[in-house]
Design an enzyme around this catalytic site. Structure first.
Site, PDB file in Angstrom:
ATOM      1  N   SER A 143      35.058 -16.483 -11.902  1.00 35.54           N
ATOM      2  CA  SER A 143      36.402 -15.922 -12.084  1.00 35.54           C
ATOM      3  C   SER A 143      37.104 -16.715 -13.164  1.00 35.54           C
ATOM      4  CB  SER A 143      37.200 -16.010 -10.789  1.00 35.54           C
ATOM      5  OG  SER A 143      38.575 -15.739 -11.021  1.00 35.54           O
ATOM      6  N   TYR A 203      39.182 -22.606  -3.809  1.00 38.78           N
ATOM      7  CA  TYR A 203      38.611 -21.446  -4.502  1.00 38.78           C
ATOM      8  C   TYR A 203      38.381 -21.759  -5.980  1.00 38.78           C
ATOM      9  CZ  TYR A 203      38.056 -16.586  -6.039  1.00 38.78           C
ATOM     10  OH  TYR A 203      37.574 -15.414  -6.576  1.00 38.78           O
TER      11      TYR A 203
END
Length: 321
Positions: A169, A195
């Site tokens: 990401s 994350y």
């Protein structure tokens, strides 16, 4: 500011329908593809497209019931689809090893590995082996190298893997590998910090793997940002966050089908074999932030990962430095 600007560009491309759709004429008959997290979202859409090209798809999924429904969906969209579901809990090293054993018992080779599974927005939680859950699931589980010992052990080149694709990401840009506290204990944990760390780890791993395999390797490795996509990755967030996400997502975010395009590009595009270790977005190679070009951090992460999964020494790739 850089991450915000990237997000604005990403969403603008979504709204104006400027996203690239990957097109190929090649067939994958006889090829075997392993996809983690293929029971929903971009993983399921990636699987659909690959079965339409003739590949056998092995779905590695934690929830067997959801995975079976996804397999039925794939076969409903392609009556000739060859789909195999094998349970895989990436938060468990034991499950990873059991999955690897089942795959190796039934397949003579694997051509493409797509690391797609991911979790986000969870409260602080550790696995049974004491590792922070997002780091373990999003990064360490599939990249433990216990899963694919024979593609790492070049002398026993049993698996004919040609491409390793890691779905990351663009939030890796604000990530940091907390080497002094990799499990984010003692009050250091936030779900975003965990994350972002895991997504930076994906990019660093892909870069380091390419270096250790060397320029003459037949294996290519890529990491990617799929885009801002409406998936169920927010299932662990609070209800009001999920509601807001779903409302905005209907207007601004990519569908899973379009979000799968860069994964397909990295897995199948001809002519990018010599771009191993690079990062992709909107079906093209893009320059990464300096944080993802830190070779010292990439090597250190590799060595830490080997220690965390107790990898047998003979399965480890030596450093190229």
């Amino acid at each position: 500011m850089g991450l915000i600007w990237d997000g604005v560009k990403d969403i603008t491309g979504n709204v104006l329908h400027l996203r690239t759709k990957f097109v190929t004429n090649q067939r994958l008959d006889g090829q075997v593809v392993v996809i983690t997290g293929a029971n929903s979202g971009i993983g399921r859409e990636t699987a659909i497209q690959l079965t339409l090209l003739g590949a056998k798809v092995i779905m590695g999924c934690r929830n067997r019931e959801r995975a079976d429904r996804a397999a039925e969906y794939l076969m409903a969209n392609n009556m000739h689809a060859v789909v195999i579901v094998i349970q895989l809990d990436l938060s468990s090293l034991e499950s990873v090893r059991e999955f690897a054993d089942k795959v190796s018992q039934n397949e003579s080779h694997i051509d493409i590995l797509i690391s797609n599974a991911g979790i986000a927005g969870i409260p602080e939680r550790q696995t049974v082996d004491g590792i922070e859950m997002q780091f373990r699931t999003n990064y360490l589980g599939i990249h433990s190298r216990q899963l694919w010992p024979t593609y790492i052990d070049i002398n026993h080149n049993f698996y004919a893997i040609t491409r390793v694709v890691s779905v990351s990401s663009f939030v890796y840009k604000v990530g940091k590998i907390h080497f002094d506290n990799i499990n984010l204990r003692d009050g250091a944990y936030t779900h975003w910090k965990a994350y972002n760390q895991s997504k930076l780890a994906n990019v660093l791993f892909s870069r380091e793997l390419a270096k250790r395999l060397g320029a003459n390797s037949t294996i290519s490795t890529y990491s990617l940002h799929p885009g801002v996509i409406k998936t169920d990755i927010v299932r662990n967030y609070r209800p009001y966050v999920k509601g807001l996400y779903n409302m905005i997502g209907r207007l601004l975010f990519l569908t899973p089908r379009m979000g799968a395009q860069t994964s397909l590009y990295c897995a199948l595009e001809d002519g990018i074999e010599n771009e191993s270790g690079f990062y992709y977005q909107v079906c093209k190679k893009v320059e990464v932030s300096p944080i993802a070009m830190d070779d010292t951090a990439a090597e250190r992460l590799w060595d830490l990962s080997v220690d965390l999964v107790n990898l047998d020494a003979h399965l480890n790739l030596p450093s190229s430095y």
